[in-house]
Structure formats: C-alpha cells, structure tokens
Design a protein around this motif. Structure first.
Motif, PDB file in Angstrom:
ATOM      1  N   ASN A  58       0.982  -1.191   0.003  1.00 38.95           N
ATOM      2  CA  ASN A  58      -0.133  -0.021  -0.024  1.00 38.95           C
ATOM      3  C   ASN A  58       0.808   1.136  -0.139  1.00 38.95           C
ATOM      4  OD1 ASN A  58      -2.294  -1.187  -0.052  1.00 38.95           O
ATOM      5  ND2 ASN A  58      -2.983  -1.028   2.297  1.00 38.95           N
ATOM      6  N   LYS A  82       1.953   1.857  -3.545  1.00 41.46           N
ATOM      7  CA  LYS A  82       0.761   1.852  -4.372  1.00 41.46           C
ATOM      8  C   LYS A  82       0.188   3.644  -4.363  1.00 41.46           C
ATOM      9  CE  LYS A  82      -3.302  -0.579  -3.836  1.00 41.46           C
ATOM     10  NZ  LYS A  82      -4.171  -1.440  -3.862  1.00 41.46           N
ATOM     11  N   TYR A  83      -0.090   3.777  -2.981  1.00 41.96           N
ATOM     12  CA  TYR A  83      -0.659   5.082  -2.794  1.00 41.96           C
ATOM     13  C   TYR A  83       0.303   6.251  -2.508  1.00 41.96           C
ATOM     14  CZ  TYR A  83      -4.866   2.205  -2.258  1.00 41.96           C
ATOM     15  OH  TYR A  83      -5.774   1.396  -2.496  1.00 41.96           O
ATOM     16  N   ASP A 133       5.339   5.793   5.218  1.00 49.83           N
ATOM     17  CA  ASP A 133       5.361   6.130   3.926  1.00 49.83           C
ATOM     18  C   ASP A 133       5.276   7.539   3.433  1.00 49.83           C
ATOM     19  OD1 ASP A 133       2.626   6.686   3.207  1.00 49.83           O
ATOM     20  OD2 ASP A 133       2.077   4.874   3.427  1.00 49.83           O
ATOM     21  N   ILE A 155      -3.896   9.777   4.235  1.00 47.15           N
ATOM     22  CA  ILE A 155      -5.355   9.192   4.663  1.00 47.15           C
ATOM     23  C   ILE A 155      -6.018  10.500   5.646  1.00 47.15           C
ATOM     24  CG2 ILE A 155      -7.116   7.824   5.634  1.00 47.15           C
ATOM     25  CD1 ILE A 155      -4.627   5.707   5.024  1.00 47.15           C
ATOM     26  N   ARG A 164     -13.662  -1.752   1.992  1.00 50.75           N
ATOM     27  CA  ARG A 164     -13.633  -0.191   2.322  1.00 50.75           C
ATOM     28  C   ARG A 164     -12.656   0.454   1.375  1.00 50.75           C
ATOM     29  NH1 ARG A 164     -17.828   2.750   3.879  1.00 50.75           N
ATOM     30  NH2 ARG A 164     -18.193   1.494   5.819  1.00 50.75           N
ATOM     31  N   ARG A 165     -12.792   1.268   0.464  1.00 56.44           N
ATOM     32  CA  ARG A 165     -11.902   1.829  -0.306  1.00 56.44           C
ATOM     33  C   ARG A 165     -12.058   3.221  -0.387  1.00 56.44           C
ATOM     34  NH1 ARG A 165      -9.921   0.462  -5.496  1.00 56.44           N
ATOM     35  NH2 ARG A 165      -7.957   0.790  -4.375  1.00 56.44           N
ATOM     36  N   LEU A 166     -11.100   3.952  -0.521  1.00 51.62           N
ATOM     37  CA  LEU A 166     -11.158   5.413  -0.697  1.00 51.62           C
ATOM     38  C   LEU A 166     -10.911   5.920  -1.959  1.00 51.62           C
ATOM     39  CD1 LEU A 166      -9.233   6.425   2.758  1.00 51.62           C
ATOM     40  CD2 LEU A 166     -11.485   5.858   2.487  1.00 51.62           C
ATOM     41  N   HIS A 167     -10.651   5.183  -2.682  1.00 54.99           N
ATOM     42  CA  HIS A 167     -10.042   5.405  -4.188  1.00 54.99           C
ATOM     43  C   HIS A 167     -10.537   4.492  -5.158  1.00 54.99           C
ATOM     44  CE1 HIS A 167      -6.952   6.882  -1.309  1.00 54.99           C
ATOM     45  NE2 HIS A 167      -7.076   8.029  -2.369  1.00 54.99           N
ATOM     46  N   GLY A 194      -7.610  -1.998  -6.690  1.00 53.12           N
ATOM     47  CA  GLY A 194      -7.515  -2.747  -5.269  1.00 53.12           C
ATOM     48  C   GLY A 194      -8.727  -3.178  -5.276  1.00 53.12           C
ATOM     49  N   THR A 195      -9.036  -3.958  -4.069  1.00 49.56           N
ATOM     50  CA  THR A 195     -10.149  -4.612  -3.864  1.00 49.56           C
ATOM     51  C   THR A 195     -10.779  -4.166  -2.299  1.00 49.56           C
ATOM     52  OG1 THR A 195      -9.014  -6.461  -2.600  1.00 49.56           O
ATOM     53  CG2 THR A 195      -9.541  -6.606  -5.002  1.00 49.56           C
ATOM     54  N   GLY A 196      -9.834  -3.464  -1.721  1.00 51.47           N
ATOM     55  CA  GLY A 196     -10.467  -3.154  -0.152  1.00 51.47           C
ATOM     56  C   GLY A 196     -10.341  -4.254   0.797  1.00 51.47           C
ATOM     57  N   GLY A 212      -7.257  -5.812   1.627  1.00 46.96           N
ATOM     58  CA  GLY A 212      -5.828  -5.846   2.412  1.00 46.96           C
ATOM     59  C   GLY A 212      -5.685  -5.483   3.681  1.00 46.96           C
ATOM     60  N   LEU A 213      -6.308  -4.399   3.926  1.00 44.53           N
ATOM     61  CA  LEU A 213      -6.170  -3.843   5.498  1.00 44.53           C
ATOM     62  C   LEU A 213      -7.023  -4.727   6.469  1.00 44.53           C
ATOM     63  CD1 LEU A 213      -5.875   0.111   5.215  1.00 44.53           C
ATOM     64  CD2 LEU A 213      -4.093  -1.675   5.766  1.00 44.53           C
TER      65      LEU A 213
HETATM   66  P1  ADP Z   1      -7.061  -1.591  -1.359  1.00 43.30           P
HETATM   67  O1  ADP Z   1      -5.788  -1.214  -1.430  1.00 43.30           O
HETATM   68  O2  ADP Z   1      -7.028  -2.969  -2.107  1.00 43.30           O
HETATM   69  O3  ADP Z   1      -8.136  -0.907  -1.894  1.00 43.30           O
HETATM   70  P2  ADP Z   1      -6.759  -1.817   1.368  1.00 43.30           P
HETATM   71  O4  ADP Z   1      -7.569  -2.449   2.406  1.00 43.30           O
HETATM   72  O5  ADP Z   1      -5.197  -2.280   1.454  1.00 43.30           O
HETATM   73  O6  ADP Z   1      -7.275  -2.209  -0.002  1.00 43.30           O
HETATM   74  O7  ADP Z   1      -6.796  -0.415   1.781  1.00 43.30           O
HETATM   75  C1  ADP Z   1      -8.242   0.427   1.961  1.00 43.30           C
HETATM   76  C2  ADP Z   1      -8.099   1.573   1.716  1.00 43.30           C
HETATM   77  O8  ADP Z   1      -7.134   2.544   2.678  1.00 43.30           O
HETATM   78  C3  ADP Z   1      -7.374   1.815   0.300  1.00 43.30           C
HETATM   79  O9  ADP Z   1      -8.497   1.885  -0.695  1.00 43.30           O
HETATM   80  C4  ADP Z   1      -6.994   3.414   0.441  1.00 43.30           C
HETATM   81  O10 ADP Z   1      -7.703   4.201  -0.056  1.00 43.30           O
HETATM   82  C5  ADP Z   1      -6.681   3.498   1.877  1.00 43.30           C
HETATM   83  N1  ADP Z   1      -4.992   3.279   2.144  1.00 43.30           N
HETATM   84  C6  ADP Z   1      -4.486   1.936   2.647  1.00 43.30           C
HETATM   85  N2  ADP Z   1      -3.096   1.980   2.777  1.00 43.30           N
HETATM   86  C7  ADP Z   1      -2.956   3.278   2.594  1.00 43.30           C
HETATM   87  C8  ADP Z   1      -1.638   4.112   2.353  1.00 43.30           C
HETATM   88  N3  ADP Z   1      -0.306   3.686   2.484  1.00 43.30           N
HETATM   89  N4  ADP Z   1      -1.891   5.481   2.193  1.00 43.30           N
HETATM   90  C9  ADP Z   1      -2.986   5.961   1.675  1.00 43.30           C
HETATM   91  N5  ADP Z   1      -4.092   5.209   1.705  1.00 43.30           N
HETATM   92  C10 ADP Z   1      -3.992   4.012   1.939  1.00 43.30           C
END
Ligand code: ADP
Length: 394
Positions: A294, A297-298, A323, A328, A341-344, A351-353, A355-356
C-alpha cells in the motif's frame, strides 16, 4: 401506596412504574440495593419490589439488610427476577426474609396480586417480627447460590462460544467453497474472451474491441477479488502454529514478493534492525506485503519511500510502516480496516479493499492492535503491535 422498585435496568423499572401508577400507586425507583437503602432512609415506603442481580448490592443482600433493621423488619418485600429461578434460589429468597418470589416477566395481574397478598399479610400480622435468619447461615447459602449461578453462566458461555465457533467455521468454509467454485466459470469466460480478442480483432470494429478490452479488465479484477476473498477467509483456517520468527526474514520475503511493484514505482524500501517475534510466519509476510504494498501503491508525485521500524514497549513489540504517500484524512482512519472499504476508485489506484482487513485479522490473531496515523497529503504511518511471547491462539 408508595412502592419502591429496585432494578438496574431502566426499561424494567419503567415498565413496572407505569403498571403501578395505572393502579393508583406511587412508584419510586432505585438502581441497586445501596440506592434503595438511601431512599428507604428518607422516604415513606409501603412495599419493595426488587430484582436480584444488580451491581453494588443485589436483591438478596438488600432484603437481608432490610430484615436486620428494626424499622423495616415487616416491610413487604417481593423478589422479582429472571436470573435466579431455581428452587434453591427461591429457598434462599425466603431465608433472607422475602415475602414473595416472582419470576420475570410475570403478567401484570400476577405482580399486582402478589402486592395485594403481601400487604394483606402485613395487615393481618402488623408486627411480623420473624426472627432474623442467622447471619453466617444466610451468607453461606448466599455464596453457594452465587457460585452456582456463576457455574451456570460459565457453562452457558462455553456453549455459546462453541456454537459461535462452529458457525464461524461453517461461514469460512462457505466463503472458501463459493470463491473457489467461482474461479472455474471465470477462467472459462476469460479464455473465451481472449480467443475472441486474438481471432476476431481484425474483423470487429473499434467499439466491439473496446468492449472486449473492458470485459478482459473486469474478469481480471474479479480474479483478484476472488483471490483476496479467499485469502481473507483463510486467515484462521490456513494458520500455522506460532514459532520464533525472524522479522528481518519476514521483511525480506515481503520485499521479494513485491519486487516488480518496487521496480515499476522506482520505490525504496528500508528497515531498522528487526527482532525475532513469536508468530505465524506466512501470515506475518502477508501482513508486511499488504502494508508495504500500500505504501508503494498510494504514492504521490514523489517516488515511494517506505520505512519499517520497531520499538520495544512493555511486553510487546511496536512496529511502524511509514510512507511518503498521499496520506489518509483522519475521518477515515477507523473505516479503512473494514472489508471492501476503499477511498479510491479502481482507475487511479487499483485494489479490492480487502488488504487492510486481512492485516487487522492477522494482527488480532497474534494478540496485537493495528491503527494508522496520517493526514491527507502528508504520508501515513501504520502501527501494529505483536506481544513479545504470543501463545498459540486457542
Ligand atoms: P485496497 O488497497 O485494495 O483498496 P486496503 O484494504 O489495503 O485495500 O486499503 C483500504 C483503503 O485504505 C485503500 O483503498 C486506500 O484508500 C487506503 N489506504 C491504505 N493504505 C494506504 C496508504 N499507505 N496511503 C494512503 N491510503 C491508504
């Protein structure tokens, strides 16, 4: 008549209050035995209706205290309980001096009838000076009843736990089978669309080729989604026993798995000296891969930099993954750990939301906590803890 209602649940008190008022009585309310004694000291009360299980002072103890005092020795006392319902409990209620014993919820008529009866009994014997039961005897019976109740509650809890565990396992199995079975038709769709693309691209017009491209993209996304749902469903079922694990090796494995993404993004991943922890190595690799991934990626306009550090703290290790990415906003800090849950949106950051939410389950399985510190535009620091000597989960 003035009736004192003693119950720690406000809804129970209210219900009884309304019933008594409708019959022309005046109702007073106390939250527990201690409050009830305070009210008795300053108000005129004609009868008490009391629950048993309450904080500070329960109904048996309250009754016993009332009967010990000369002033209230004859005060009509009704025990009204949903927890203490065995014949032993009933005997104990009478031993401590209760006049009646009612099981909750009783019909309104039964409560009013009991009230009438205890009042008549008092009128017939205005000075009902029954000798107070011997203190040590009452205490003995009382603690027996408590222990018994505790054992009963423990057994109920163990039963509920087992049922929960079973349904959890069934649910996991269901998710696993459903996702697994979805992969076969998806592979077929993918295969046929690719055939269409390679064999008919020349014949079809631009619009048709665009639709095929989009179908291929959606199929790929669905593959990733199924893979991630499978990974999520396997956090518990695919776990391996906890063992001493070098976190440096965990870090190196995660970085190796992210090799292509690191190269593509021109990223730099660094770490402090890392300790040996007790844990499930493949899951810890997955945790680090998700967090570092992440961070890669972000990223914003700068090439991504991710640094992993650790601090000992009491009896746990406190790890941080920092990072220099897009950050966020604080209002999302809790919700990003929820599944899907995704913010993007996909175009910008695929992504699939999931990972976290996997990270959170892995950390929780190790007995730790995970949270994020971040502000939009200022990078993120994901913190998680791992207890120093984590026993294997039950
Ligand atoms: P994914 O990356 O597949 O969307 P995650 O569960 O890993 O799913 O993350 C959920 C959301 O949290 C992401 O869609 C992103 O918006 C935000 N996020 C996670 N890690 C970071 C990061 N290191 N910096 C900024 N935003 C993040």
């Amino acid at each position: 008549m003035n009736i004192l209602i003693v119950d720690d649940l406000a809804t129970n008190r209210k219900l009884l209050h309304v019933t008594l008022e409708a019959e022309g009585h005046l109702a007073l309310e106390a939250n527990d035995g201690v409050e009830a004694l305070e009210i008795l000291a300053r108000e005129t009360v004609d009868a008490v209706i009391s629950d048993v299980l309450m904080p500070n002072m329960d109904g048996f103890r309250l009754c016993h205290e009332i009967r010990k005092s000369e002033r209230f020795q004859a005060l009509p006392f009704i025990i009204y309980t949903s927890t203490y319902t065995s014949s032993d409990d009933m005997t104990l209620a009478l031993t401590v001096g209760a006049d009646r014993y009612l099981t909750k919820p009783a019909p309104t008529g039964a409560v009013l009838q009991a009230l009438r009866e205890v009042m008549e009994k008092k009128a017939a014997r205005p000075v009902a000076l029954a000798p107070a039961a011997e203190e040590s005897y009452v205490l003995q019976r009382y603690s027996q009843a408590l222990v018994h109740k505790l054992e009963e509650k423990n057994a109920q809890l163990a039963h509920a736990n087992r049922a929960l565990q079973n349904s959890n396992e069934e649910l996991q199995q269901f998710v696993y089978i459903a996702s697994h079975d979805l992969q076969t038709p998806l592979r077929n769709i993918s295969g046929f669309v690719q055939l269409l693309q390679s064999n008919y691209a020349q014949v079809l017009d631009e619009q048709a080729n665009d639709w095929i491209r989009r179908t291929v993209q959606s199929v790929e996304l669905m593959h990733i989604l199924i893979r991630d749902v499978l990974a999520f469903s396997q956090v518990d079922s695919q776990s391996v026993p906890f063992q001493p694990t070098s976190f440096r090796e965990v870090f190196d494995d995660a970085v190796a798995r992210l090799g292509a993404s690191i190269r593509d993004a021109g990223g730099q991943i660094t770490c402090d000296e890392l300790p040996t922890v007790t844990g499930d190595r493949p899951q810890l690799v997955q945790l680090m891969e998700n967090l570092i991934g992440n961070g890669l990626k972000y990223h914003g306009s700068e090439p991504p930099r991710v640094h992993v550090s650790v601090e000992p703290g009491g009896n746990e290790w406190s790890f941080s993954v920092r990072d220099n990415g897009i950050g966020i906003a604080p209002k999302h800090h809790e919700r990003i750990f929820e599944i899907f849950r995704r913010l993007h949106q996909g175009q910008e950051y695929p992504g699939t939301g999931i990972g976290l939410s996997i990270c959170r389950r892995v950390v929780q399985r190790h007995g730790g906590r995970i949270w994020v510190e971040s502000e939009a535009g200022r990078g993120s620091v994901f913190h998680f803890t791992i207890p120093e000597r984590t026993m294997n989960p039950p």
